[in-house]
Design a protein around this motif. Sequence first.
Motif, PDB file in Angstrom:
ATOM      1  N   ILE A  96      14.102   7.614  -2.400  1.00  0.00           N
ATOM      2  CA  ILE A  96      14.548   6.561  -3.310  1.00  0.00           C
ATOM      3  C   ILE A  96      13.744   5.284  -3.081  1.00  0.00           C
ATOM      4  CG2 ILE A  96      16.490   5.034  -3.863  1.00  0.00           C
ATOM      5  CD1 ILE A  96      18.318   7.471  -3.410  1.00  0.00           C
ATOM      6  N   ASN A  97      13.467   4.959  -1.824  1.00  0.00           N
ATOM      7  CA  ASN A  97      12.690   3.767  -1.506  1.00  0.00           C
ATOM      8  C   ASN A  97      11.280   3.868  -2.083  1.00  0.00           C
ATOM      9  OD1 ASN A  97      12.185   1.259  -0.334  1.00  0.00           O
ATOM     10  ND2 ASN A  97      11.368   2.196   1.533  1.00  0.00           N
ATOM     11  N   THR A  98      10.676   5.052  -1.989  1.00  0.00           N
ATOM     12  CA  THR A  98       9.336   5.262  -2.557  1.00  0.00           C
ATOM     13  C   THR A  98       9.367   5.080  -4.075  1.00  0.00           C
ATOM     14  OG1 THR A  98       8.852   6.826  -0.783  1.00  0.00           O
ATOM     15  CG2 THR A  98       7.431   6.910  -2.721  1.00  0.00           C
ATOM     16  N   LYS A  99      10.355   5.675  -4.720  1.00  0.00           N
ATOM     17  CA  LYS A  99      10.473   5.553  -6.182  1.00  0.00           C
ATOM     18  C   LYS A  99      10.712   4.104  -6.588  1.00  0.00           C
ATOM     19  CE  LYS A  99      12.167  10.231  -7.058  1.00  0.00           C
ATOM     20  NZ  LYS A  99      13.307  11.037  -7.515  1.00  0.00           N
ATOM     21  N   GLU A 104       8.838  -1.083  -8.821  1.00  0.00           N
ATOM     22  CA  GLU A 104       8.586  -2.519  -8.644  1.00  0.00           C
ATOM     23  C   GLU A 104       7.124  -2.846  -8.939  1.00  0.00           C
ATOM     24  OE1 GLU A 104       9.929  -3.255  -4.673  1.00  0.00           O
ATOM     25  OE2 GLU A 104      11.979  -3.702  -5.324  1.00  0.00           O
ATOM     26  N   ARG A 105       6.196  -1.995  -8.484  1.00  0.00           N
ATOM     27  CA  ARG A 105       4.781  -2.212  -8.773  1.00  0.00           C
ATOM     28  C   ARG A 105       4.510  -2.126 -10.281  1.00  0.00           C
ATOM     29  NH1 ARG A 105       4.037   1.102  -4.180  1.00  0.00           N
ATOM     30  NH2 ARG A 105       3.532   2.876  -5.530  1.00  0.00           N
ATOM     31  N   GLN A 106       5.162  -1.167 -10.940  1.00  0.00           N
ATOM     32  CA  GLN A 106       5.000  -1.047 -12.394  1.00  0.00           C
ATOM     33  C   GLN A 106       5.525  -2.296 -13.110  1.00  0.00           C
ATOM     34  OE1 GLN A 106       6.925   2.636 -13.576  1.00  0.00           O
ATOM     35  NE2 GLN A 106       4.948   3.692 -13.754  1.00  0.00           N
ATOM     36  N   MET A 107       6.685  -2.781 -12.638  1.00  0.00           N
ATOM     37  CA  MET A 107       7.249  -3.997 -13.241  1.00  0.00           C
ATOM     38  C   MET A 107       6.307  -5.184 -13.053  1.00  0.00           C
ATOM     39  SD  MET A 107      10.172  -3.865 -14.815  1.00  0.00           S
ATOM     40  CE  MET A 107      10.864  -5.489 -14.629  1.00  0.00           C
ATOM     41  N   ASP A 108       5.764  -5.334 -11.853  1.00  0.00           N
ATOM     42  CA  ASP A 108       4.823  -6.429 -11.597  1.00  0.00           C
ATOM     43  C   ASP A 108       3.608  -6.322 -12.520  1.00  0.00           C
ATOM     44  OD1 ASP A 108       6.448  -7.498  -9.651  1.00  0.00           O
ATOM     45  OD2 ASP A 108       5.376  -6.542  -7.977  1.00  0.00           O
ATOM     46  N   GLN A 113       0.706  -8.164 -17.340  1.00  0.00           N
ATOM     47  CA  GLN A 113       0.107  -7.896 -18.658  1.00  0.00           C
ATOM     48  C   GLN A 113       0.765  -8.756 -19.737  1.00  0.00           C
ATOM     49  OE1 GLN A 113       0.302  -3.689 -19.504  1.00  0.00           O
ATOM     50  NE2 GLN A 113      -1.898  -3.468 -19.120  1.00  0.00           N
ATOM     51  N   ALA A 114       2.095  -8.835 -19.677  1.00  0.00           N
ATOM     52  CA  ALA A 114       2.818  -9.620 -20.683  1.00  0.00           C
ATOM     53  C   ALA A 114       2.458 -11.089 -20.575  1.00  0.00           C
ATOM     54  CB  ALA A 114       4.317  -9.426 -20.513  1.00  0.00           C
ATOM     55  N   SER A 115       2.318 -11.604 -19.366  1.00  0.00           N
ATOM     56  CA  SER A 115       1.982 -13.022 -19.203  1.00  0.00           C
ATOM     57  C   SER A 115       0.544 -13.298 -19.642  1.00  0.00           C
ATOM     58  CB  SER A 115       2.208 -13.483 -17.764  1.00  0.00           C
ATOM     59  OG  SER A 115       1.309 -12.822 -16.900  1.00  0.00           O
ATOM     60  N   SER A 116      -0.336 -12.296 -19.496  1.00  0.00           N
ATOM     61  CA  SER A 116      -1.721 -12.503 -19.947  1.00  0.00           C
ATOM     62  C   SER A 116      -1.820 -12.433 -21.472  1.00  0.00           C
ATOM     63  CB  SER A 116      -2.661 -11.486 -19.304  1.00  0.00           C
ATOM     64  OG  SER A 116      -2.397 -10.199 -19.815  1.00  0.00           O
TER      65      SER A 116
END
Length: 129
Positions: A96-99, A104-108, A113-116
């Motif tokens: 679960i921690n790995t997932k 979290e990396r995908q969200m970042d 991308q959205a901010s750019s």
Amino acid sequence: MADAATKKAAMKRKSSMTGKRKSKANTKSSTPSSPSTPSASRDPQPPNVDAMANLSSTQKDWLQREWIEHVNLDLKKIVEFLNIFESSTKNRLATINTKLAHLERQMDFLEAQASSLEPLLGAGSAPTN
């Protein structure tokens, strides 16, 4: 003379054997268990002090040792279960921690991308939640 000694020894053996039979019966009655309950056959009760009054010290010791051994075996089973549970729980939490770290990396990445894209789309056209 030899016949009298032989008869006397045979009588002694016979009387001692009936005494052993009685004490075995007392041993069985000292740990009450009803076969109708499922746990009675595998969970003996602690030695009953009143029922043990008729038994010899060796028989009392034997009953106490059997009961202690049973408790010891049950504790070993519980510890084994807890160890297995702990290791499986650790593995599941690690998965679960790995997932979660991946999400979290995908969200970042998506936030970056959205901010750019914001300056290109204009400040007012981007929907906000």
